[in-house]
Design a protein around this motif. Structure first.
Motif, PDB file in Angstrom:
ATOM      1  N   ALA A   1      46.278  83.530  67.599  1.00 45.93           N
ATOM      2  CA  ALA A   1      46.475  84.007  66.233  1.00 45.93           C
ATOM      3  C   ALA A   1      45.189  84.635  65.703  1.00 45.93           C
ATOM      4  CB  ALA A   1      46.902  82.863  65.324  1.00 45.93           C
TER       5      ALA A   1
ATOM      6  N   THR B   1      43.343  85.745  61.991  1.00 44.10           N
ATOM      7  CA  THR B   1      43.383  85.627  60.538  1.00 44.10           C
ATOM      8  C   THR B   1      42.410  86.631  59.935  1.00 44.10           C
ATOM      9  OG1 THR B   1      43.905  83.265  60.687  1.00 44.10           O
ATOM     10  CG2 THR B   1      43.083  84.077  58.575  1.00 44.10           C
TER      11      THR B   1
ATOM     12  N   ALA C   1      37.648  89.052  60.652  1.00 46.03           N
ATOM     13  CA  ALA C   1      38.785  88.436  61.333  1.00 46.03           C
ATOM     14  C   ALA C   1      38.287  87.255  62.144  1.00 46.03           C
ATOM     15  CB  ALA C   1      39.495  89.437  62.236  1.00 46.03           C
ATOM     16  N   THR C   2      39.065  86.196  62.181  1.00 42.32           N
ATOM     17  CA  THR C   2      38.769  85.037  63.019  1.00 42.32           C
ATOM     18  C   THR C   2      39.911  84.841  64.006  1.00 42.32           C
ATOM     19  OG1 THR C   2      39.740  83.566  61.339  1.00 42.32           O
ATOM     20  CG2 THR C   2      37.348  83.881  61.285  1.00 42.32           C
TER      21      THR C   2
ATOM     22  N   SER D   1      41.947  82.350  67.027  1.00 43.93           N
ATOM     23  CA  SER D   1      42.268  80.965  67.380  1.00 43.93           C
ATOM     24  C   SER D   1      41.933  80.642  68.826  1.00 43.93           C
ATOM     25  CB  SER D   1      43.753  80.690  67.127  1.00 43.93           C
ATOM     26  OG  SER D   1      44.573  81.487  67.989  1.00 43.93           O
TER      27      SER D   1
END
Length: 206
Positions: A71, A73, A84-85, A87
């Motif tokens: 994902a 984020t 943006a990060t 997962s």
């Protein structure tokens, strides 16, 4: 402006019509990224537009995920410049779309997100640095983020990914990319006696 003229052999008349030709925004999502999983990715996208339709409105933006193993984020998916990060470690394709209220344009950005270092490797900051460094690894590629004053003089200041070497050894590496954040930024391979800032060392750098 196009003009149509009709002539019946004796008299003629004409009328004009204006046609607006609108082109979609040309999108620049920024350079490809190579970061550690612990780091947010700084996205610096932009778009240029021809000013149509007229009166022109402000272009709107949207970041989306095309592909990737986990994902993503976005801090603000509607801003051209955002963060943006991720997962999971892996290779992601991100898409920036710009819309001028009539047409849309888009372009993709590849982000390589590294995971933990292999078990035989470690990393740490050497000397006094301005920002804590991070080392990561993905499919044969080491990803290094570091800061520091310089390498050389009486004390080094940089981030180091390393493993101990006893006896003779060989280092084989290729620098795939380097972000020149400063004219003195360096990347390469090094062998050093200790992890102290003043240790003797030899290096081959870009």
């Amino acid at each position: 402006t196009l003009r149509l003229t009709a002539d019946d052999g004796a008299t003629s008349s004409s009328d004009d019509v204006d046609v607006t030709v609108n082109q979609a925004p040309v999108v620049n999502p920024g350079s490809a990224l190579a970061i550690a999983l612990s780091d947010p990715a700084r996205l610096n996208g932009s778009a240029t537009d021809d000013g149509f339709p007229n009166p022109p409105g402000a272009s709107t933006y949207n970041w989306t995920v095309v592909s990737g193993p986990g994902a993503v984020t976005f801090a603000d998916p509607t801003a051209a410049s955002t963060t943006a990060t991720f997962s999971d470690a892996g290779i992601y394709t991100l898409r920036l779309t710009a819309n001028d209220s009539a047409l849309s344009g888009s372009a993709d950005l590849v982000a390589m997100v590294g995971g933990p270092l292999p078990s035989s490797w470690s990393d740490q900051d050497i000397g006094t640095v301005g920002r804590v460094g991070a080392g990561s690894f993905l499919t044969g590629t080491f990803i290094e983020r570091g800061s520091g004053a310089d390498i050389g003089g009486s004390a080094d200041a940089f981030h180091y990914i390393y493993q101990p070497l006893n006896g003779n050894g060989t280092i084989i590496a290729r620098i795939a990319t380097q972000k020149q954040s400063d004219p003195s930024a360096k990347a390469g391979v090094m062998i050093r006696e200790t992890l102290d800032p003043g240790s003797r060392q030899a290096m081959a750098i870009l």
